[in-house]
Design an enzyme around this catalytic site. Structure first.
Site: not given
Length: 483
Positions: A77, A152, A176
């Site tokens: 990420k 997210s 997330s």
């Protein structure tokens, strides 16, 4: 059957026996990215040249039989810093940021000899539930390209679901990892707060953020968490807890397991198809020897309000460092120091980030602190106590990972309150700091549903045991999107 249809253990055995090479796996990853990336948009930055070079070196040296993750391709990420590889947090303000050090989890993955394929798309500064607030592009759900992958960590989940990488790292501040894992039909673990070092994670809300793994199945997830866990002197919130061999807990035996099912987690607002998938999952667990009762987490109703006050307050402090002075975007239109600050931030941050900074600054401001921030902290204590009370009599808590399946792109982006309320089943877990895993448990109208299994502090091994036992009795994790 592609190479990524095999598990970590199966690929490790093939690498050790030299039936395949790390170069084969990395090539497969980039071939798949070439084929589907235009449709899904999982990545912000690719690391192709370096990844192929590392793969060749590892192949020449041979794979250590004791190193389970060696030679396997991973995506990271883009709020986890990677030395000499652009890290943006999906924001214009960090569009060209080139870190000079690795996050602790990245160092651990390098020691484990995984190969970083690239940096994955996300909501800007991890603020969002749909990966629509990224400065670069929206990510699409591999199961239905008109829908969001969740957020997210949407790029982390979509890349695994689409077969672009074998596994990935995400971060979870209010759901997330678990919500995108549920939306994309993969497995996502939010570890106990402090289990995994946050050093090198670009901070959103420091008392809530936690890094965790996203994988195709439970066993792979356990191996990846083993590799990234552990005390870190660089993170004062990391906890001196022995790193367990989580993979040893996958025995399939859950006879006598006591499950609490919160009435608040299957009530109003939960889609009927999601509710049915969870009830069917409970029947499967009963067949395996578990029992369940309805329980109550009475302060859950305050979770979303408390979370958005506390997380936004911490964000308003954490993001004050992005001011155009030290690093990141600097407005070319400023003529004074004050203008440099205001124009850099107003031009560099997206709407959702600005909304949360303003909300947090307001909640912390003189005259409002007691009314908002202090009250939210008090509610957080009550929410935490709810979990402590239930775990006195039950081993795990189970409910959906999200009240809905993946929603349409642009369906909620202009309605922040509805978007925020969709986090109702995940934020209490972050507020309490306990671990939780999302595993595929069915489909509703062709879209994946996630089962959230919540454990007591540092009981990830038990979560893996329960999730794995369920997975072995079902085939949902084997289903693949038709891209």
């Amino acid at each position: 059957m592609g190479l990524f249809d095999f598990s970590v253990k199966e690929l490790h055995d093939k690498l050790v026996k030299k039936e395949i090479t790390p170069f084969d796996l990395v090539t497969e990853s980039f071939n798949r990215i070439e084929a589907v990336e235009d449709k899904v948009g999982s990545f912000i930055t690719l690391n192709k040249e370096t990844a192929l070079g590392v793969a060749e070196e590892l192949g020449d040296a041979g794979i250590d039989p004791n190193n389970m993750l060696a030679g396997l391709p991973i995506g990271i990420k883009d709020n986890i810093v990677t030395k000499n590889l652009r890290t943006t947090a999906a924001s214009k303000i960090l569009e060209n940021f080139d870190p000079i050090y690795d996050a602790t989890v990245v160092s651990k993955l390098k020691n484990a000899q995984t190969i970083n394929i690239g940096k994955l798309n996300m909501d800007e500064f991890a603020m969002g539930s749909s990966t629509e607030t990224s400065y670069f592009h929206k990510t699409h759900n591999p199961w239905d390209l008109s829908r969001v992958p969740g957020g997210s960590s949407g790029g982390s989940a979509s890349a695994v679901a689409a077969g672009e990488v074998l596994f990935s790292l995400g971060s979870d501040t209010g759901g997330s990892i678990r919500q995108p894992a549920a939306f994309c039909g993969v497995v996502g673990m939010k570890p106990t707060y402090g289990r995994v070092s946050r050093f090198g994670l670009i901070a959103f809300a420091s008392s809530l953020d936690q890094i965790g793994p996203i994988t195709k199945n439970v066993e792979d997830n356990a191996y990846l968490l083993e590799a990234i866990s552990g005390l870190d002197a660089n993170d004062s919130t990391s906890i001196n807890q022995p790193v367990e061999r989580f993979s040893d807990s996958l025995t399939g035996d859950i006879k006598g397991l006591r499950i609490g099912v919160p009435k608040e987690y299957l009530g109003e607002g939960v889609d009927p198809g999601v509710k049915q998938a969870v009830l069917d999952a409970l029947k499967t667990l009963e067949k395996l020897g578990a029992t369940w009762d309805e329980v109550s987490l009475p302060h859950s109703e305050y979770g979303v309000a408390s979370y958005y006050i506390l997380a936004s307050s911490e964000a308003s402090s954490n993001l004050s460092r992005f001011d155009g002075v030290r690093y990141g975007y600097r407005s070319p239109n400023a003529t004074t120091l004050e203008e440099l600050y205001t124009k850099t931030r107003s031009e560099g941050f997206g709407d959702e980030v600005k909304r949360r900074i303003m909300l947090g600054t307001y909640a912390l401001s003189s005259g409002y602190y007691d009314a908002y921030y202090k009250k939210a902290q008090q509610a957080r204590t009550l929410i935490k106590q709810d979990f402590v009370d239930v775990f006195k009599n039950y081993d795990v808590i189970i409910g959906p990972s999200s009240p809905t399946t993946a929603f349409k792109i642009d369906g909620m982006i202009n309605d922040p309150i509805t978007m925020y309320s969709n986090d109702i089943l995940t934020v209490p877990i972050n507020l309490a700091g306990v671990p939780a895993i999302s595993v595929p448990c069915g489909f509703s109208e062709g879209l994946p549903v996630g089962l959230q299994i919540i454990g007591n502090y540092f009981e990830e091994s038990l979560l893996y045991k329960v999730a794995h036992a369920f997975e072995q009795e079902t085939t949902f994790h084997k289903e693949k999107p038709n891209l």
